[in-house]
Motif scaffolding. Sequence first.
Motif, PDB file in Angstrom:
ATOM      1  N   VAL A   1      54.864  69.728 -22.132  1.00  0.00           N
ATOM      2  CA  VAL A   1      53.683  69.989 -21.305  1.00  0.00           C
ATOM      3  C   VAL A   1      54.016  70.800 -20.063  1.00  0.00           C
ATOM      4  O   VAL A   1      53.311  71.756 -19.705  1.00  0.00           O
ATOM      5  N   ASP A   2      55.109  70.457 -19.383  1.00  0.00           N
ATOM      6  CA  ASP A   2      55.467  71.152 -18.150  1.00  0.00           C
ATOM      7  C   ASP A   2      55.829  72.610 -18.420  1.00  0.00           C
ATOM      8  O   ASP A   2      55.387  73.524 -17.707  1.00  0.00           O
ATOM      9  N   THR A   3      56.666  72.832 -19.452  1.00  0.00           N
ATOM     10  CA  THR A   3      57.068  74.212 -19.775  1.00  0.00           C
ATOM     11  C   THR A   3      55.860  75.014 -20.234  1.00  0.00           C
ATOM     12  O   THR A   3      55.706  76.191 -19.887  1.00  0.00           O
ATOM     13  N   GLU A   4      54.988  74.379 -21.010  1.00  0.00           N
ATOM     14  CA  GLU A   4      53.781  75.066 -21.468  1.00  0.00           C
ATOM     15  C   GLU A   4      52.941  75.539 -20.283  1.00  0.00           C
ATOM     16  O   GLU A   4      52.439  76.677 -20.274  1.00  0.00           O
ATOM     17  N   ALA A   5      52.816  74.688 -19.260  1.00  0.00           N
ATOM     18  CA  ALA A   5      52.024  75.059 -18.089  1.00  0.00           C
ATOM     19  C   ALA A   5      52.633  76.255 -17.375  1.00  0.00           C
ATOM     20  O   ALA A   5      51.922  77.169 -16.933  1.00  0.00           O
ATOM     21  N   LEU A   6      53.963  76.292 -17.277  1.00  0.00           N
ATOM     22  CA  LEU A   6      54.637  77.412 -16.628  1.00  0.00           C
ATOM     23  C   LEU A   6      54.451  78.700 -17.427  1.00  0.00           C
ATOM     24  O   LEU A   6      54.204  79.770 -16.862  1.00  0.00           O
ATOM     25  N   VAL A   7      54.577  78.583 -18.755  1.00  0.00           N
ATOM     26  CA  VAL A   7      54.412  79.764 -19.604  1.00  0.00           C
ATOM     27  C   VAL A   7      52.983  80.278 -19.511  1.00  0.00           C
ATOM     28  O   VAL A   7      52.736  81.492 -19.404  1.00  0.00           O
ATOM     29  N   GLU A   8      52.018  79.368 -19.542  1.00  0.00           N
ATOM     30  CA  GLU A   8      50.618  79.797 -19.474  1.00  0.00           C
ATOM     31  C   GLU A   8      50.307  80.481 -18.148  1.00  0.00           C
ATOM     32  O   GLU A   8      49.578  81.482 -18.102  1.00  0.00           O
ATOM     33  N   ALA A   9      50.880  79.955 -17.065  1.00  0.00           N
ATOM     34  CA  ALA A   9      50.662  80.588 -15.756  1.00  0.00           C
ATOM     35  C   ALA A   9      51.241  81.995 -15.735  1.00  0.00           C
ATOM     36  O   ALA A   9      50.625  82.935 -15.208  1.00  0.00           O
TER      37      ALA A   9
END
Length: 593
Positions: A514-522
């Motif tokens: 979840v955390d990495t996904e949020a960074l990638v999406e940003a």
Amino acid sequence: MPKKPSTARAIARIYTYARPAMPRIVLGMIAALAGALVSLVIPQVLRALVDGSLSAGDVTAIGPAVVLVLALGVLEAVMVALRRWLVLTPGTHVEARMRNDFYAKLQDLPVAFHDRWPSGQLLSRMTADLGLIRRWLAFGIVLLVVNIVTIGVGFVFLVNISWMLGVLFMVCSIPLWIYGFVFESKYSTVARRSQDQAGDLATTVEESVHGIRVLKAFGRGKHALENFTKQAEQLRGTEIEKAKAIAGIWLWLLLVPDITFALSLFGGVVLAANGVLSVGDLVAFFATATVLRWPVESIGFLLSMTFDTRTAADRFFDVMDEENTITDPQTPSTVERPQGRLTFDAVHFRYQDSPARVPDLIDGVDLTLEPGETMALVGLTGSGKTTLTALATRLYDVTGGRILLDGVDIRDLSRQELRTHIAMAFEDATLFSASVRDNVMMGRPHGTEQELAEALEIAQAHFVYDLPNGLDTTIGEEGLSLSGGQRQRLALARAVAAKPSVLVLDDPLSALDVDTEALVEAALRTVLASTTALIVAHRPSTVQLADRVALMQDGRVSLVGTHSELLATSEHYRFVISSLDDEQDAPKLEVTA
């Protein structure tokens, strides 16, 4: 079923590749034939010696005769060496050309072809079959032609020495030629089955190696071994059947000459005793027959090699004759100033071998992505989302309607140009046995280090700098040395680095925590701000990236709108989104580095 071409016609197709090598192969045949003819001259020297000087009691002629025979033997050896030197290298060039063309054909054929063909079958054709063709060109065809000519010339010598013994020799050889024709039909069938089974076995080995983690995790190693053993036993049985066929012709090739020698010896002694044949003639006859024994006996394995080569050629051209249904137009159009408008206009798609009663997978999709717009594709499993994204890069061709890029039908563009404008990242990320740099910059091989760093930053692939050799670290086969999330981030970086005008993402974040996904999406938002994007979404967070959402249902786009609009107006959309929520709430099995 169409009639299969004859062995000669099937093998003749190799000529296109062998033509540059033919001068040296022909010279090799001439050298080999010269050596064979020299060996046939030696019995004539013995004949003259026995009937001449020795019969007169003149032993002084033995020395010159020995020197002459030695010189002829040395000349024969030189011809054999010359033949080898002439034919060995050209065969390797022919094999290399065929292998390069085969690989180029595999790269050019559409994905639908690779969906049907097991990789092991293709691998066996590229390696074992082409190696067999090389050996036949360098050895089989040369000796087959030379030995047949040698047998013919040798028969002339035998008839010249004694027409009665010569005719006896020829009559006794007739069963060999009859059995040779019988052998062809029997052996060709079993040889093809053997090579196909070897390809299937190679596929099994490859799948087991690639899936070794799954086999171990589920304790299915024993089952895989049983399956492999069963296939190996089938191949062994076929090889034994081949060996029996070869043994059958060897029986005739060994038995018939021995019987012929015995009959000729009996007849020769009778003729010599009655004065019809001189001792020198008898010596020359059997010396010549001895020289011919190897060419006669070699016919068996040369025929089996030829029939194996015929099968190898058939298997090679099975692939080369495959029609490529996705080709470049004769006069390709171009997109001068790519903006990134992607339009699906009444698009239909079905697989070629689908039964008529089965509905189209994509059944009349109308959808337009404006330049710079991000469109999310959502829908239940099997609704056609992934299939639709594959059509945009012509991995498959539409079977109805059209797809336009900036107003140009993508079928009017060359595939190379199309794939410079549209880049794709797949859910199942595939990497190659190359460096991190080469994998990421695959779509932009001449890109700068800054572009590489930016792509890695957007994909949050910082872990590459901690690898043993950093960006120059060689990734193992299919990237299996990395975690699923790491592979997906590198695949995403590869798509971003290509700097396309349209970016197609097939759920590229499914393996991320979840955390990495949020960074990638940003980070992706900066890219998507200026790039048209079509994203298959399996998470509500991915939907949030989109300007608009297209809801797919039974191969059609049933609704298009913003996330909030569809939530407010569509019960089915709310059901789909709730199912995505369920997936997101499920415990994750992998947390990537």
